[in-house]
Design an enzyme around this catalytic site. Structure first.
Site, PDB file in Angstrom:
ATOM      1  N   LYS A 116      67.123  43.051  -4.611  1.00 49.80           N
ATOM      2  CA  LYS A 116      66.920  43.240  -6.052  1.00 49.80           C
ATOM      3  C   LYS A 116      67.171  44.710  -6.359  1.00 49.80           C
ATOM      4  CE  LYS A 116      63.844  39.464  -7.293  1.00 49.80           C
ATOM      5  NZ  LYS A 116      62.600  39.045  -7.935  1.00 49.80           N
TER       6      LYS A 116
ATOM      7  N   ASP B 236      54.362  36.413 -15.261  1.00 50.10           N
ATOM      8  CA  ASP B 236      55.509  35.497 -15.135  1.00 50.10           C
ATOM      9  C   ASP B 236      55.358  34.519 -13.965  1.00 50.10           C
ATOM     10  OD1 ASP B 236      58.107  34.553 -15.798  1.00 50.10           O
ATOM     11  OD2 ASP B 236      58.991  35.805 -14.248  1.00 50.10           O
TER      12      ASP B 236
ATOM     13  N   GLU C 231      55.464  27.644  -4.857  1.00 48.88           N
ATOM     14  CA  GLU C 231      56.058  26.720  -3.883  1.00 48.88           C
ATOM     15  C   GLU C 231      55.166  26.541  -2.661  1.00 48.88           C
ATOM     16  OE1 GLU C 231      60.149  27.535  -2.814  1.00 48.88           O
ATOM     17  OE2 GLU C 231      60.621  28.184  -4.850  1.00 48.88           O
TER      18      GLU C 231
END
Length: 404
Positions: free
Chosen positions: A126, A299, A304
């Site tokens: 990122k 956010d 998962e």
């Protein structure tokens, strides 16, 4: 070292249940040497001619690269062990291994690259979008906020200090855009987005649904760019993951509110709904809530788990780039699951109390952990101070539950 003292504390030495074969993500034959498919993917296959005896008395496991040892070590209870001798090596690999391939990760709202190393390990890169001291503008909606590379690094270390160990290892890295992205990419769409800026810097913007345009290009100085490198989890073809929608997901609408914002008894509904109606799933979600509140991350719409372990396993805390965007204000709505359910794991509560004491102050521990990262200082000081303030608010919320 405050960090070393913390990890020696009895609260950080509570044993996990015994790990049986069915509790391991991968069952590996210790006599079998594994070879890597040379496709550049992170898949590994059993060698057809198993070398039962390896030279110099080494076991097959000793021949695995660090990323593969990390994958093989994942079990029902933890992503990696508390005292993981592999961690320094894995973080060093992420920061220093030669990059042999860079392609854009498909999907997602913002630009991310998948980078491959000579030992077939892969990392999610990122890039830096804003400087350490920039705060998210107050008029920005959470869903249009930048993803921050330094938030990914800090989140990994914070998650480890909280003893959750549910975020894959992340290291900072200074990347050469020319040699380590542009010149080696096989991604034609990405390749078309490189240009030289008027200042003579190498820039690119990729393809995505937010912030992928010349106005939001990522530019080097002149071609050096900071970013976070996160170890990828095993390929989904090898270890399926299940995505769960968070019951406290935000509406992602500029004016509509979500049901949990309107219904004060919302938690009673959640408690009757699988998988929150039994086991420790709700308490695990509240752990994640605490992590998110400390970081200021609004956010968290999904989480998962590894499918193999069913409902009885930890939640993966992935995608933390929207944390650490503001230090001057806190977002109380993130704590809604804790406040509405008035539940928290005893072990989590005791550790949070410990991290509020002078010898184990949370900001000091995170500062020490981040000092070893190649991009140190990872967080600006006001963000570290905000952690102690927010921790006080979490403990106050638990205190109100206990008093009620």
């Amino acid at each position: 070292s405050k960090l070393a003292a913390l990890f020696k504390h009895p609260l950080y030495n509570i044993p996990i249940p015994e790990v049986t074969e069915k509790d391991k993500l991968f069952v590996v034959n210790p006599m079998e040497k594994f070879s890597l498919r040379s496709s550049g993917s992170d898949e590994w296959v059993s060698s057809s001619k198993a070398e039962t005896v390896l030279p110099t008395g080494k076991t097959a496991y000793d021949t695995y690269p660090p990323w593969l040892k990390f994958h093989v070590g994942i079990n029902r209870y933890e992503l990696y062990p508390r005292w993981d001798p592999l961690m320094p090596t894995l973080l060093r690999d992420l920061a220093t291994q030669k990059i042999v391939s860079s392609v854009q990760k498909p999907g997602g709202t913002q630009l991310k690259l998948i980078m491959t190393f000579p030992n077939y390990g892969q990392a999610l890169f990122k890039p830096m979008k804003q400087t350490r001291d920039q705060e998210t503008p107050i008029d920005f909606f959470y869903f249009s906020d930048f993803e921050r590379h330094n938030a990914e690094i800090a989140a990994f270390h914070l998650d480890r200090i909280l003893d959750f160990r549910r975020i894959p290892p992340v290291s900072g890295r200074l990347v050469n855009i020319t040699k380590e992205i542009r010149d080696i990419t096989t991604d034609k769409k990405l390749a078309k987005t490189f240009f030289i800026s008027p200042a003579g810097n190498v820039c690119f913007y990729g393809e995505c649904s937010y912030y992928c345009s010349t106005e939001h290009a990522l530019c080097g100085k002149p071609d050096r760019l900071e970013g976070s490198m996160a170890a990828l989890l095993p390929d989904k073809t090898l270890a399926k993951r299940r995505s769960w929608r968070s019951p406290w997901r935000r509406s992602y609408h500029k004016s509509k509110k979500a049901e949990w914002e309107l219904n004060p008894n919302y938690c009673a509904q959640v408690r009757e709904t699988p998988p929150y109606d039994r086991g420790h799933r709700l308490l695990d979600l509240i752990d994640m809530t605490v992590l998110d509140f400390l970081m200021g991350n609004m956010d968290r719409h999904h989480y998962e788990t590894f499918e193999k372990f069913g409902n009885d396993t930890f939640l993966l805390h992935l995608d933390n780039g929207r944390g650490f965007g503001t230090h001057s204000r806190d977002e109380p709505s993130i704590l809604a699951p804790l406040r509405q359910c008035c539940s928290i794991k005893k072990s989590t509560y005791l550790r949070l109390q410990l991290l509020a004491t002078q010898p184990y102050r949370l900001s000091d521990l995170l500062r020490e952990a981040l000092a070893t990262d190649p991009l140190a200082p990872v967080l600006a000081e006001p963000h570290l101070r905000a952690l102690d303030r927010r921790l006080g608010k979490v403990l106050a919320a638990v205190g109100r539950c206990l008093a009620g």
